[in-house]
Write an enzyme that holds these catalytic residues in place. Structure first.
Site, PDB file in Angstrom:
ATOM      1  CD  GLN A 129     -13.342   6.719  -4.223  1.00  0.00           C
ATOM      2  OE1 GLN A 129     -12.425   5.909  -4.346  1.00  0.00           O
ATOM      3  NE2 GLN A 129     -13.563   7.676  -5.102  1.00  0.00           N
ATOM      4  N   GLY A 130     -16.662   4.994  -1.017  1.00  0.00           N
ATOM      5  CA  GLY A 130     -17.626   3.981  -1.428  1.00  0.00           C
ATOM      6  C   GLY A 130     -18.294   4.330  -2.748  1.00  0.00           C
ATOM      7  CB  SER A 132     -16.575   0.289  -7.434  1.00  0.00           C
ATOM      8  OG  SER A 132     -15.766   1.127  -8.200  1.00  0.00           O
ATOM      9  CB  SER A 164      -8.651   1.628  -1.027  1.00  0.00           C
ATOM     10  OG  SER A 164      -8.688   1.360  -2.395  1.00  0.00           O
ATOM     11  CD  GLU A 247      -5.794  12.176  -6.064  1.00  0.00           C
ATOM     12  OE1 GLU A 247      -4.763  11.510  -5.993  1.00  0.00           O
ATOM     13  OE2 GLU A 247      -6.931  11.707  -5.989  1.00  0.00           O
TER      14      GLU A 247
END
Lengths: 408, 372
Positions: A129-130, A132, A164, A247
């Protein structure tokens, strides 16, 4: 008031329990009992099995390889996996199966769904995931990574951070500014970008716990196809927002299981160190117990609203703030129980990077001291405690917004 | 999965809230707390005859509604919100629970209809000067008198509504163990003195017993087991009251933070105030979840009641003290005045935290209940 689940959910629970009983040895202590390499090996095989049986895609529609079941079925599955001490896929499935797949199901084009969903399910594409950036953390919408159309391709320039698992990934979903003229939230698009190309550089960096998990990702004239924008050009903020909360219902049910298991392990730790008769430690253990039980009951309240169809709202901030602040306390208690032994880490650190160590893990200073350090990140990632409090104050209590600084 | 009140229960809540808003606004609380009785007897009777609140947990054959702890807790929450002066905890929870769980159908038949109707008030006298909530704290003695009766000697103190109660269920030490004894409020040899309490909205009394005639409540097993049941149900009900106290205090603080301006802005737009109130919201929501879980446990008669009761009592009390204290802070100077209601909520929260055993005491009980 009734906190039991409806019969169809309980029937599914039986199915999952049967599956687990059939696949796991009778004395299975949880994945935490395995050493690092065997644990990864187990995770890889376990993931294949879950995918094959449709347990990674319980709520997906049938035409996309799912089982077409309800959110409650997913909750039941997550509860049973947590109870059994086995993971829901690999760590990267948080980004692929949970985040991107749910985003594509909601916003993706038919071509995007047909191409990516089976590959995500099969584990052929690993996603990260990009979001921040160095200057866009809590204020994510001020991001400056930009994408410009050049023929039938986007050209991307900028930097992402806290990414991450990028060092193990094939693809990244990126929030990039595609319209410099539009207001802050209005000119952002959600792009799918292959990582393996000359314009992308991934640099891992070490967390304070010593673990490698995060990366910086640099885009220098990186490219992706023009049609790999999800949910429309300049609509990325809305697309990203809709993901928040996907989630939460699951977490409302599974966090209390995870943290209860961790607390039981802590009680055992207190016995090991002869601290279970210490009145101050007893007070702190009882306090933690009250917090975890209440986490479960708060979860039932969140789940009740969620199942009645209420959109995931600001109550997800209550859940996030609650568990992350609690985790600071319980891990601190573990350190105090171990005393001098806590500062001499012995034994392997947790296999999972975040939250509690896995069921079955050795009750060691190596496990707890890493968890203690990692707990400090829980009040920062996915919205800091301060941002959560702002959300609660403004969205739930209706307090006036902070006057905004003038936009550049 | 529905961890919320059902429609009947919500209807009960709306009814009680509307009734209390109409009959017991702040001005009434302030008037009533200065009276000798400390509660409005006419209103108490209306609560019994019109709404049946005192008899919610009492079976229909004894003049009640045949509901249970969930409904009683919901009423406690609303009474906490309204800061009502009434002997509900003493009479409708403590004394009523003791009678319901006793083995004394005769006492039930005799006493419950009047309690349910709001015609009489009863209370439980347990604590003495040692202020202990355990069996060892009971030193008041009971000795057999003539014709099967008993005579009580000693003292009780911190007795809720003890000077007003028509019937005092007195916990005493007899030669064969702990018993609960029914004592008339006007019994010969009983001297009752109202205590000066920090919280003016809930009366307490000291009771001196000199050869006071009493009747022993029949119990299954030792009377102390019944006392423990009463204490657990009381702790759960009081936890629910704390939720009401805290949630109203939070509302007050939020309302004020929206209208009070300093430095040219509503003070609620400052993050320092926002975060204080967001933390109060967390406390209120946690307390609500803990209290409702405990109510459910009490209702279902589940084995985890000792755990749920001590958990809820400590967690909800701590939450309520924090939230009512922060309400004063948000109000600034005005919050520290007698005229502002903030102190009524704060005092109720703090005294309730100490009542029935403080938070450290209940956390120790919780530690024992979970096997530590």
């Amino acid at each position: 008031m009734d906190i039991s689940y409806p019969p169809e959910a309980e029937a599914f629970r039986e199915e999952v329990k049967d599956f687990l009983a059939e696949q796991l040895p009778a004395d299975w202590p949880g994945i935490g009992a395995l050493d690092e390499e065997p644990a990864w090996e187990f995770s890889r095989k376990w993931r294949e099995l879950l995918a094959e049986r449709g347990y990674l895609s319980v709520t997906w529609p049938r035409e996309h390889g799912g089982r077409g079941l309800s959110k409650l079925h997913q909750v039941v599955l997550m509860e049973e996996l947590a109870q059994a001490g086995v993971p829901f896929g690999m760590p990267h499935d948080t980004f692929g199966v949970k985040m991107l797949a749910n985003t594509l199901l909601r916003w993706g084009s038919e071509e995007q769904k047909k191409h990516f969903l089976p590959r995500i399910l099969a584990g052929e594409d690993v996603w990260c995931q990009g979001y921040s950036e160095p200057d866009a953390g809590s204020d994510l919408a001020s991001l400056t990574t930009r994408a410009e159309l050049d023929g039938d391709e986007w050209v991307i320039n900028g930097q992402k951070v806290w990414t991450s698992g990028a060092h193990h990934s094939d693809w990244i979903f990126v929030l990039a500014r595609t319209n410099q003229e539009a207001p802050k939230h209005g000119g952002i698009s959600f792009l799918l970008v292959p990582l393996n190309q000359p314009g992308v550089e991934v640099r891992p960096f070490r967390m304070m716990s010593g673990q490698l998990h995060f990366n910086e990702v640099f885009f220098t004239d990186a490219r992706t196809r023009a049609d790999l924008v999800v949910g429309g050009v300049d609509n990325g903020w809305t697309v990203a927002q809709s993901l928040l909360g996907v989630e939460r219902g699951e977490e409302a049910a599974t966090n209390p299981i995870l943290f209860k298991a961790e607390l039981e392990r802590l009680i055992e730790l207190a016995r090991m160190y002869g601290k279970d008769r210490d009145p101050v430690i007893r007070q702190r253990i009882a306090w933690c117990w009250a917090k975890v039980e209440t986490m479960r009951n708060l979860g039932y309240r969140i789940l009740t609203g969620w199942l009645k169809g209420a959109a995931p709202g600001p109550e997800s901030s209550i859940a996030k703030l609650y568990w992350s602040e609690y985790h600071l306390q319980v891990t601190d208690l573990a350190m105090d129980i171990m005393g001098m032994h806590a500062q001499v880490p012995v034994g392997r650190p947790p296999l999972r990077t975040f939250r509690a160590d896995d069921p079955g893990a050795a009750n060691s200073s190596g496990s707890w001291s890493t968890t203690y350090l990692v707990a400090r990140s829980g009040t920062i990632y996915a919205g800091t405690s301060q941002v959560q409090r702002n959300i609660l104050a403004e969205k739930v209590l209706g307090l006036p917004r902070e006057p905004r600084a003038a936009q550049k | 999965m529905d961890f919320a009140f059902d429609e009947d229960q919500e209807e009960l809540r709306r009814t009680v809230r509307a009734f209390l808003e109409a009959t017991a606004p702040e001005a009434e609380t302030r008037r009533t707390m200065e009276t000798e009785a400390g509660y409005d007897q006419a209103l108490w009777r209306r609560m019994g005859s019109e709404l049946g609140l005192q008899g919610l947990a009492i079976p229909e054959e004894h003049g009640g509604a045949g509901a249970g702890p969930v409904e009683v807790g919901l009423v406690m929450e609303e009474m906490g919100r309204a800061m009502l002066c009434a002997p509900y905890l003493a009479s409708a929870v403590q004394a009523t629970t003791a009678l319901l769980h006793s083995d004394d159908e005769e006492a039930r038949t005799e006493l419950l209809p009047a309690l349910a109707a709001g015609e009489q008030v009863a209370t439980l006298a347990l604590t003495e000067d040692s202020a202990r909530w355990n069996r060892e704290g009971v030193t008041l003695t009971a000795r057999a008198g003539a014709d099967g009766g008993w005579l009580l000697d000693g003292h009780k103190t911190f007795v809720l509504d003890g000077a007003q109660a028509d019937v005092v269920l007195t916990v005493a030490r007899a030669t064969d163990g702990i018993g609960i004894f029914l004592v008339a409020g006007d019994a010969p040899g009983l001297t009752r003195t109202t205590l000066p309490t920090l919280d003016l909205t809930r009366r307490q009394a000291r009771l001196e017993y000199r050869d006071v005639p009493a009747r022993r409540l029949r119990t299954r097993g030792d009377g102390w087991e019944l006392v423990e049941v009463v204490l657990r149900h009381s702790a759960v009900a009081l936890a629910a009251e704390q939720v009401g106290v805290a949630s109203r205090a939070l509302e007050m603080a939020v309302e004020y933070a929206k209208v009070r301006h300093q430095f040219g802005r509503a003070i609620g737009s400052f993050q320092a105030v926002k975060h204080l109130l967001a933390d109060s919201l967390m406390e209120v929501e946690s307390a609500r979840a803990a209290a409702y879980a405990a109510l459910l446990s009490a209702q279902n008669g589940e084995g985890d009641l000792p755990m749920a009761a001590s958990l809820a009592k400590s967690l909800c009390s701590d939450a309520s003290v924090k939230v009512t204290q922060d309400n004063i802070q948000v109000h600034g100077g005005i919050g520290f005045t007698w005229e502002h209601p903030a102190h009524l909520y704060f005092k109720r929260a703090k005294t309730s935290q100490l009542l029935l055993g403080d938070s450290a005491y209940h956390r120790e009980l919780l530690a024992q209940a979970i096997g530590v």
